[in-house]
Design a protein around this motif. Structure first.
Motif, PDB file in Angstrom:
ATOM      1  N   SER A 111       0.830  -1.206   0.000  1.00 15.96           N
ATOM      2  CA  SER A 111       0.000   0.000   0.000  1.00 15.96           C
ATOM      3  C   SER A 111       0.862   1.252   0.000  1.00 15.96           C
ATOM      4  CB  SER A 111      -0.922   0.000   1.222  1.00 15.96           C
ATOM      5  OG  SER A 111      -1.836  -1.069   1.163  1.00 15.96           O
ATOM      6  N   ARG A 114       1.856   1.892  -3.539  1.00 16.46           N
ATOM      7  CA  ARG A 114       0.709   2.390  -4.309  1.00 16.46           C
ATOM      8  C   ARG A 114       0.436   3.849  -3.990  1.00 16.46           C
ATOM      9  NH1 ARG A 114      -3.007   0.025  -1.715  1.00 16.46           N
ATOM     10  NH2 ARG A 114      -3.504   1.915  -0.562  1.00 16.46           N
ATOM     11  N   GLU A 115       0.442   4.191  -2.710  1.00 21.95           N
ATOM     12  CA  GLU A 115       0.127   5.568  -2.332  1.00 21.95           C
ATOM     13  C   GLU A 115       1.280   6.531  -2.622  1.00 21.95           C
ATOM     14  OE1 GLU A 115      -3.012   6.777  -1.471  1.00 21.95           O
ATOM     15  OE2 GLU A 115      -3.248   4.797  -2.363  1.00 21.95           O
ATOM     16  N   TYR A 134      -5.319  -6.053  -1.285  1.00 25.41           N
ATOM     17  CA  TYR A 134      -4.956  -5.001  -0.341  1.00 25.41           C
ATOM     18  C   TYR A 134      -6.114  -4.732   0.613  1.00 25.41           C
ATOM     19  CZ  TYR A 134      -7.703  -1.125  -2.376  1.00 25.41           C
ATOM     20  OH  TYR A 134      -8.723  -0.286  -2.775  1.00 25.41           O
ATOM     21  N   THR A 149     -10.151  -7.423  -1.966  1.00 21.98           N
ATOM     22  CA  THR A 149     -10.224  -6.600  -0.755  1.00 21.98           C
ATOM     23  C   THR A 149     -10.774  -7.455   0.388  1.00 21.98           C
ATOM     24  OG1 THR A 149     -12.503  -5.883  -1.087  1.00 21.98           O
ATOM     25  CG2 THR A 149     -10.779  -4.609  -2.224  1.00 21.98           C
ATOM     26  N   ASN A 177      -0.240  -0.002   7.250  1.00 22.66           N
ATOM     27  CA  ASN A 177      -1.617   0.172   6.764  1.00 22.66           C
ATOM     28  C   ASN A 177      -2.369  -1.130   6.575  1.00 22.66           C
ATOM     29  OD1 ASN A 177      -2.057   2.885   6.693  1.00 22.66           O
ATOM     30  ND2 ASN A 177      -2.258   3.045   4.478  1.00 22.66           N
ATOM     31  N   TYR A 178      -1.779  -2.032   5.788  1.00 21.02           N
ATOM     32  CA  TYR A 178      -2.496  -3.268   5.456  1.00 21.02           C
ATOM     33  C   TYR A 178      -2.881  -4.029   6.721  1.00 21.02           C
ATOM     34  CZ  TYR A 178      -3.625  -7.958   4.101  1.00 21.02           C
ATOM     35  OH  TYR A 178      -4.276  -9.157   3.982  1.00 21.02           O
ATOM     36  N   HIS A 406      -7.568   7.816  -0.959  1.00 19.96           N
ATOM     37  CA  HIS A 406      -7.552   6.521  -0.297  1.00 19.96           C
ATOM     38  C   HIS A 406      -8.274   6.684   1.027  1.00 19.96           C
ATOM     39  CE1 HIS A 406      -5.247   3.195   2.030  1.00 19.96           C
ATOM     40  NE2 HIS A 406      -6.344   2.712   1.486  1.00 19.96           N
TER      41      HIS A 406
END
Length: 411
Positions: A111, A114-115, A134, A149, A177-178, A406
């Motif tokens: 993540s 990605r971010e 994710y 998801t 995060n994940y 997000h």
């Protein structure tokens, strides 16, 4: 109200011009090829995941070119290795958008990656596919998200485990995060099914010793452990769990084990047998499309030392779906491709049936629960046409096409 295409709606409301003014314009130079960017970790902490993703990425491109290419041109891969380094992710994303001027990018694993790159691609209108399971929450018209998801996997895995083992759950997760968001989903689904999360622990990615936690779990006596641990260091938990004699006492279920393609090979049968996971793809799926796909992979990479996983198979899906949309639309222009991809068209993929939910631009796909035995996942249950429902609750790109966020979903 007459139903308009997304492009027609923007024109009719005057939003198309506003969107052009708000976003830097990156002119795509005329080229003899159509360029597709690949941004996968070919070295560094996640190379065991990134290398298989890159290999099937190239395989899909080779298949397209062998069939004559797209729009009378060959597809040219432009590949960079970010080495699991966020600074390199940012550098190469900018280079793909501004220097290479690629038509689309496939890439990112964590993540965090990605971010790092998603806002760059959004800013420069470089179409982006994120192909990793994710924690959910991305709402970005410039992104197609094909990985599963928690609303598709954890929502199935928790009641399955509670029906088999009981209602008391101990959660262990990666400390980023994940892990945090997945642990929150676990709590929600456990409580919705009448159970209790008796403890949740988080571990930095470099932690490899779990003796103290194993002792705590022994004392807490849960009915099963739900693991959202990530990465090579965290594999130590499963080894130490087996060495402590716990496998026969408390079952383990995972939201990650098997996602990368080598986890089940790293663990011995004695260490891994009985662990249950849920993903949108397992190599053992029995359909003609998957059989043909695996034969192509074996022919292209006869010495591969990994098992096909969701993350790799979904990367293959992404290239093929993008190519289909280009052929259908007659252009590589993003909005035209989005009209095709979100039109309700269903794609017959190795993983099963896949289509894009127009509100979230996430995949509606078949989801599976499987149990690891002798380094092979045996599918126990399948759930066709599973929507990314909880992401959809906070994201509506049909109603709000300029969304670029997000969502940190609050549970």
């Amino acid at each position: 109200m007459t139903k308009l295409s997304r492009r027609s709606f923007l024109r009719s409301t005057g939003m198309a011009g506003a969107a052009t003014l708000a976003t830097p314009l990156v002119a795509r130079a005329q080229s003899d090829t159509i360029k597709i960017g690949g941004l996968h970790d070919l070295s560094g902490a996640l190379d065991a995941v990134g290398v298989p993703m890159n290999q099937v990425f190239k395989l899909a491109i080779d298949e397209i070119n062998e069939a004559g290419g797209l729009l009378g041109k060959m597809v040219e891969p432009v590949i960079y290795d970010p080495q699991s380094n966020m600074s390199l992710y940012s550098q190469f994303a900018t280079q793909l958008a501004l220097k290479d001027r690629v038509d689309v990018v496939m890439g990112g694993i964590t993540s965090a990656s990605r971010e790092t790159i998603r806002p760059i691609f959004h800013r420069y209108n470089t179409f982006y596919f994120y192909n990793t399971q994710y924690e959910g929450g991305v709402c970005d018209r410039n992104e197609i998200t094909l990985g599963t998801t928690p609303a598709q996997t954890v929502a199935r895995l928790i009641p399955y485990g509670m029906n088999l083992y009981g209602k008391k759950v101990y959660t262990i997760a990666a400390d980023y995060n994940y892990g945090h968001i997945t642990a929150a989903w676990v709590k929600r689904y456990v409580e919705e099914n009448g159970g209790e999360v008796i403890e949740t622990e988080f571990f930095p990615l470099d932690v490899s010793q779990f003796g103290a936690t194993i002792s705590k779990i022994q004392g807490a006596k849960p009915d099963f452990v739900l693991s959202a641990l990530v990465g090579t260091s965290h594999m130590g938990f499963y080894r130490q769990w087996a060495a402590a004699g716990m496998k026969s006492e408390i079952p383990v279920m995972s939201t990650v084990l098997g996602a990368g393609g080598s986890d089940q090979l790293i663990l011995t049968a004695e260490e891994g047998n009985g662990i249950t996971a849920s993903f949108g793809y397992f190599e053992e799926i029995d359909n003609p499309t998957n059989k043909a796909f695996l034969e192509k992979v074996a022919a292209a990479y006869p010495d591969k030392d990994w098992v096909m996983s969701e993350i790799s198979e979904v990367t293959y899906e992404a290239v093929k779906m993008w190519a289909d949309a280009v052929a259908d639309a007659g252009t590589t222009e993003r909005d035209a491709l989005l009209e095709v991809l979100t039109s309700g068209k269903t794609y017959d993929m190795p993983a099963g049936k896949v289509k894009i939910d127009p509100k979230t631009q996430h995949a509606i796909r078949d989801v599976y629960i499987a149990e690891l035995q002798d380094q092979v996942f045996n599918i126990k249950e399948a759930f066709p046409n599973s929507p990314p429902a909880d992401t959809q609750m906070v994201c509506d790109l049909v109603e709000n096409p300029d969304s670029n966020k997000h969502f940190e979903i609050s549970l």
